[in-house]
Design an enzyme around this catalytic site. Structure first.
Site, PDB file in Angstrom:
ATOM      1  N   LYS A 112       0.859  -1.186   0.000  1.00  0.00           N
ATOM      2  CA  LYS A 112       0.000   0.000   0.000  1.00  0.00           C
ATOM      3  C   LYS A 112       0.894   1.235   0.000  1.00  0.00           C
ATOM      4  CE  LYS A 112      -3.884   1.749   2.719  1.00  0.00           C
ATOM      5  NZ  LYS A 112      -4.842   1.325   3.751  1.00  0.00           N
ATOM      6  N   GLY A 125      -1.022   8.027  -5.652  1.00  0.00           N
ATOM      7  CA  GLY A 125      -0.602   6.628  -5.525  1.00  0.00           C
ATOM      8  C   GLY A 125       0.323   6.358  -4.350  1.00  0.00           C
ATOM      9  N   ASP A 252     -16.209  -1.006  -0.109  1.00  0.00           N
ATOM     10  CA  ASP A 252     -14.892  -1.417  -0.603  1.00  0.00           C
ATOM     11  C   ASP A 252     -13.930  -1.702   0.545  1.00  0.00           C
ATOM     12  OD1 ASP A 252     -15.357   1.502  -0.494  1.00  0.00           O
ATOM     13  OD2 ASP A 252     -13.194   1.629  -0.800  1.00  0.00           O
TER      14      ASP A 252
END
Ligand code: AMP
Ligand code: MG
Length: 492
Positions: A112, A125, A252
């Site tokens: 991550k 990102g 999610d």
């Protein structure tokens, strides 16, 4: 130099083509290991010596892919705060691959903060050190508290500076481990596109991985829904029993495995407040402490909707009826799990009529009294056996609690097991040390400024949360008066 530290067996990449985008982590200037979870690496059958190294840091930063990895960004959708986003996906994460651990269980290894992907939308990102270490601390604390969770395998810094709200912060990546990264949102992604064949493929994959005993059975999709329901009900009951607020229960962020995932704006309650909410963006308290069971059920209804065509392709009404029955069963499973957890916390071995009322009566007596949730439960063992001073002192006004205590002491005395054994049992489920918000914040601030000592010391306190240890007094205390209302942030 590539090191062969993993024996990957990548079923997701192999069996679910079209459910992801093969991708690579971004190269970074200076990968550096901040913390490596050696016991977990060993549990996973990894070569811990090889990974606890510069080469390991480069792997966990996403900078180099280890031999046998098939890094990929998973596609998923999700309801975020009630509104549906048809395309989320791994915008800053990669599934590196899967390994079979020492007990034979398949586990995902996931990064991550490893750079942009086709799912990044406007994001960079990246992840920064504070939030990476927060996930490390809280995930590992949940694990030792016995709450199903993803695990932290490694935290690395990247040598980059990443711009965040309050200026540049050290870039970091978390390597985490999960039973899988299948989410309710993964099903929603394909359902929203009307891709029933892919949905069936996904459901069969989930069944093979998480409920293999259902494989090949005609009613397996309903069975899957029921099992996810049971796991999520049990999970949320455990959250409630330790005073945990997840903070962003979007679909999610809800796993099919029943593990807690994505420690973002989460927190443990200090003073008990059923309306506790910490996340800066949760203005209406959708994900407040007391709402968590109801939200889990709502999320499961979203999963159920995706499965209707599989549950009964020929008769929609029948599919809806079966799915609704399954979802309506949530409350009962949740209550059973919560009550049996409360019995353990209260030192009661047997079930008695009136136990539910006794348990809810305790919480009612705590409401609005500024009482520290964790400290109160820990003090109950003494209170049950007549030494109530420490428990009473936690209340602003202990009148209601005092009345409750009389009922509780009588109930406690009606058990057959020796009182001291039961108190010892209570002390194995009511922790002394939890990741206190003020301590977590102090550890993250120090780490961001380059001092990892408070983080390491906190990890030491949390590693053994049930036994009082000399030198760790401050870790058992509630938030100091000047800490003020606590606010947490998402997407950092
Ligand atoms: P989360 O709130 O972490 O569960 O993330 C929700 C969604 O936002 C996921 O699709 C993430 O991949 C994406 N996301 C969060 N932070 C970033 C980031 N810095 N860059 C790109 N995508 C992100
Ligand atoms: Mg997420």
């Amino acid at each position: 130099m590539a090191i062969a530290a993993f024996e990957f067996d990548n079923s997701y990449a192999r069996e679910l083509e079209g459910f992801y985008v093969p991708w690579k982590g971004a190269e970074v200037p200076e990968p550096k290991m901040i913390r490596f979870n050696r016991p977990l690496a060993e549990e996973l059958g990894l070569d811990a010596d090889a990974l606890d190294s510069q080469a390991g840091a480069a792997i966990f930063a996403g900078h180099t892919a280890p031999a046998g990895a098939t890094p990929l960004a998973m596609a998923y959708a999700g309801h975020q705060f009630g509104g549906f986003s048809p395309q989320l996906g791994d915008g800053r994460a990669l599934l590196l691959g899967e390994v079979i651990d020492r007990s034979g269980t398949r586990r995902d290894i996931h990064l991550k903060g490893s750079g942009r992907t086709p799912f990044s939308r406007g994001g960079d990102g990246k992840a920064v050190l504070g939030p990476v270490l927060r996930e490390y601390i809280i995930g590992e604390a949940m694990h030792v508290l016995g709450v199903p969770t993803t695990r932290a395998l490694a935290a690395v810094t990247t040598g980059e500076e990443i711009m965040r709200q309050n200026g540049p912060e050290p870039g970091a990546v978390l390597a985490r481990v999960a039973s899988s990264h299948l989410r309710v949102g993964t099903f929603q992604f394909f359902a929203a596109r009307g891709e029933t064949d892919r949905l069936r493929q996904l459901a069969d994959y989930a069944i093979a991985r998480h409920c293999p005993e259902l494989q090949g059975q005609p009613d397996r999709y309903l069975g899957l829904l029921r099992q996810v329901r049971d796991r999520q009900a049990a999970l949320v009951a455990q959250w409630m029993l330790v005073g945990f607020v997840h903070g962003v229960m979007n679909t999610d962020n809800m796993t099919i495995s029943g593990e807690t995932i994505d420690y973002g704006p989460c927190a443990f309650v200090d003073e008990y407040d059923p309306a506790a909410v910490f996340s800066s963006i949760d203005q209406h308290g959708r994900y407040a402490y007391r709402n968590q069971p109801m939200i889990a059920q709502w999320n499961l209804a979203r999963l159920a909707e995706t499965l209707l065509d599989l549950i009964n392709p020929d008769d929609r009404e029948d599919a809806v009826r079966q799915a609704s029955d399954a979802i309506n069963g949530f409350q009962e499973v949740y209550e059973r799990e919560w009550l049996s957890g409360m019995r353990r916390k209260l030192g009661l071995d047997r079930a008695e009529e009136g136990d539910l009322e006794l348990a809810t009566g305790l919480l009612a007596s705590m409401e609005g009294q500024g009482v520290d949730f964790t400290r109160l439960f820990r003090a109950l063992g003494d209170a049950a056996t007549g030494e109530a001073g420490a428990a009473l002192a936690l209340f602003d006004d202990s009148t209601a609690f005092d009345a409750w205590l009389t009922r509780y002491q009588a109930r406690f005395a009606r058990e057959f097991g020796a009182a001291e054994d039961r108190v010892a049992g209570m002390n194995r489920v009511n922790p002394v040390y939890i990741p206190r918000n003020h301590l977590v914040e102090a550890a993250l601030d120090a780490a961001t400024a380059g001092d990892l000592a408070p983080f390491e010391r906190l990890m030491q306190a949390l590693a053994d949360p049930f036994s009082v240890r000399v030198g760790f007094d401050v870790y058992a205390l509630g938030a100091p008066g000047d800490f003020g209302p606590y606010t947490t942030y998402c997407g950092t």
